[in-house]
Scaffold this motif. Structure first.
Motif: not given
Lengths: 373, 147
Positions: B18-21, B53-69
């Motif tokens: 939970g905390k990580l998420y 904005v594209l670097s930010v998008a890549v960072c967000k994508a990594l967050c979602v891929l690595l942790i949420f997925m």
């Protein structure tokens, strides 16, 4: 997960549930599907100098896009919380968070449809957007023609040809005007038909000017005179050339007399401009008699690459929205279980969660690419 | 994962992420704000804006891929499964680029000619006759005023 292999006998393949492997393989194809669109968009965009970026032109709402980004991020977070809760055997909590995810998905689609409505209202649709002044003028004439046709067809549903409808309209007006003891209804009919006649006349006037590409100020009554000016006649040509160098010079007594005031230094009629046409639209829309009939007529403004932009916008956001809808159906399926939700559902919830995160992932790229850049 | 859950509940208490998420959720919100800020402050350098904005998008994508997925916690199969898709996905833009980026011919799309005419009219002082860019610019300015 590490303990899993130690406990169970040797198993072929990857140590994850088959359904999860299936979901990941599917997401692999989805990655290629969406990057094909995104990649094509980037390449087209880079090869198109002058791409529309002004939000007042494209009617892109960064606020709506930003809120939708937040909505999807929040829903993604709720999915992981739901999955986490199932593993911790807090099934009621998991159910609630999935319900919130579903509601946020619906909210996303609501905001998206609000944006789509704006696009339809401003006619930002593939194939509907003029890309230069000529196309914008043609669009105004086309719109106007549709309105005139609709009005004439409503008044004379049995007559099919526009010209015959106009003849009938003229006859009706003459008949009504001739009536000395007209009733109130007949007077109203006369007013309506006179307005319709003006609507038609103004339309033909605009259409003829735009078709010939002559300034709206050039009277239609002189069109034939201008067309039949005899430049092949040597005598005439000499006088005409003299007039072109000095506008005060005498030209042919008959042919160019009235025309003279409308010709520029080259001896040609000034070209019609979009500015003129759009001003004319505003003037007609402010005319008390025509106003009610011209509500849907709008001035047109060209958007360079507007059609390509609209195609890409609807293709990418449309396919994304379809994915959101599919996700919502999946969540509805698992929510249907209600209090029967149990630990066995963890894999299914994880799989639809993976799918939902992917939908979020696509939006993470679409938002900056479409809304900001 | 259900096996994992099974093990977890039998062997020991399930450790919630939970905390990580939640921290990832906050990071995603912060990244989104950065994107919106980048748009609001009107970065004059277009390349910089695109880069941010594209670097930010890549960072967000990594967050979602690595942790949420959960890719961070998965085993080697993730590379086997995802590498081909990423390679094929990247191939499309590369395959299309030569047509736009490195052609030997002069592109003659009507839009390109229109754009060049507009630019020429702007350079000449904006008092164009045939092309509506001066009018269009006025329209934009008007729209901006209304906002």
């Amino acid at each position: 997960m590490m303990t899993h292999q130690a406990k169970t006998p040797l198993k072929m393949g990857i140590a994850i549930p088959n359904s999860k492997l299936g979901m990941w393989l599917f997401l692999g194809t989805e990655i290629m599907f969406f990057t094909a669109f995104i990649g094509t968009y980037i390449v087209l965009r880079m090869g198109s100098p002058g791409w529309p970026t002004d939000v007042h032109v494209t009617h892109i709402s960064i606020a709506a896009g930003g809120i939708n980004t937040f909505v999807l991020i929040l829903s993604s977070y709720f999915v992981v919380v739901a999955h986490d809760s199932i593993l911790a055997q807090k099934f009621a909590k998991a159910w609630q968070f999935m319900l919130w995810t579903l509601l946020l998905g619906v909210l996303f689609l609501g905001i998206k449809s609000y944006e789509y409505t704006g696009k339809f209202e401003h006619d930002i649709l593939p194939g509907h957007i003029p890309e230069n002044d000529k196309q914008a003028m043609d669009k105004v004439v086309h719109q106007y023609g549709n309105i005139v046709d609709a009005k004439l067809n409503a008044t004379y549903p049995k007559i099919t040809k526009r010209e015959d409808q106009k003849t009938e309209l003229d006859a009706d007006i003459a008949k009504l005007k001739g009536k000395a003891d007209a009733t109130a209804a007949e007077k109203q009919e006369l007013a309506d038909k006179t307005a319709l006649d003006r609507l038609y006349t103004e339309y033909v006037d605009m259409k003829e000017h735009v078709r010939n590409s002559w300034s709206l100020g050039f009277p239609q009554s002189l069109f034939d005179q201008y067309r039949t000016r005899d430049e092949s006649n040597e005598e005439w040509k000499k006088k005409y050339d003299a007039w072109k160098t000095d506008h005060k010079a005498e030209i042919d007594a008959g042919t160019l007399k009235e025309l003279k005031d409308y010709l520029n230094a080259d001896g040609a009629v000034a070209p019609v401009t979009l500015h003129e046409v759009n001003d004319k639209v505003e003037a007609l829309k402010n005319d008390a008699a025509l106003k009610p009939m011209l509500l849907s007529l709008q001035p047109a403004h060209p958007i360079l690459y507007g059609n390509l932009f609209a195609s890409i916008y609807f293709l990418m956001t449309g396919f994304h929205a379809i994915h959101v809808i599919v996700g919502l159906i999946m969540f509805a399926l698992v929510l249907k279980k209600g209090s029967k939700l149990c630990l066995d559902d963890a894999t299914f919830v994880e799989n639809i969660g993976l799918y939902w995160h992917f939908v979020d992932l696509v939006w993470i790229f679409l938002f900056p690419l479409i809304y900001i850049i | 994962m259900s096996d994992h859950a099974h093990d977890a509940t039998h062997d020991h208490e399930y450790h919630s992420h939970g905390k990580l998420y939640f921290s990832i959720f906050l990071a995603l919100c912060a990244f989104t704000l950065i994107s919106i800020m980048a748009d609001l402050i009107h970065i004059p350098n277009r390349a910089l804006l695109v880069g941010v904005v594209l670097s930010v998008a890549v960072c967000k994508a990594l967050c979602v891929l690595l942790i949420f997925m959960h890719l961070k916690f998965e085993r080697t199969w993730k590379y086997l499964l995802l590498a081909p898709t990423f390679i094929l996905a990247a191939t499309i833009p590369f395959a299309l680029t030569p047509d736009i980026g490195t052609h030997y011919y002069v592109p003659t799309a009507p839009q390109i000619r229109e754009y060049e005419a507009q630019e020429a009219a702007k350079a000449a002082g904006g008092d164009s006759h045939g092309h509506g860019d001066s009018h269009d610019a006025g329209h934009k300015a008007e729209a901006e005023k209304h906002h």
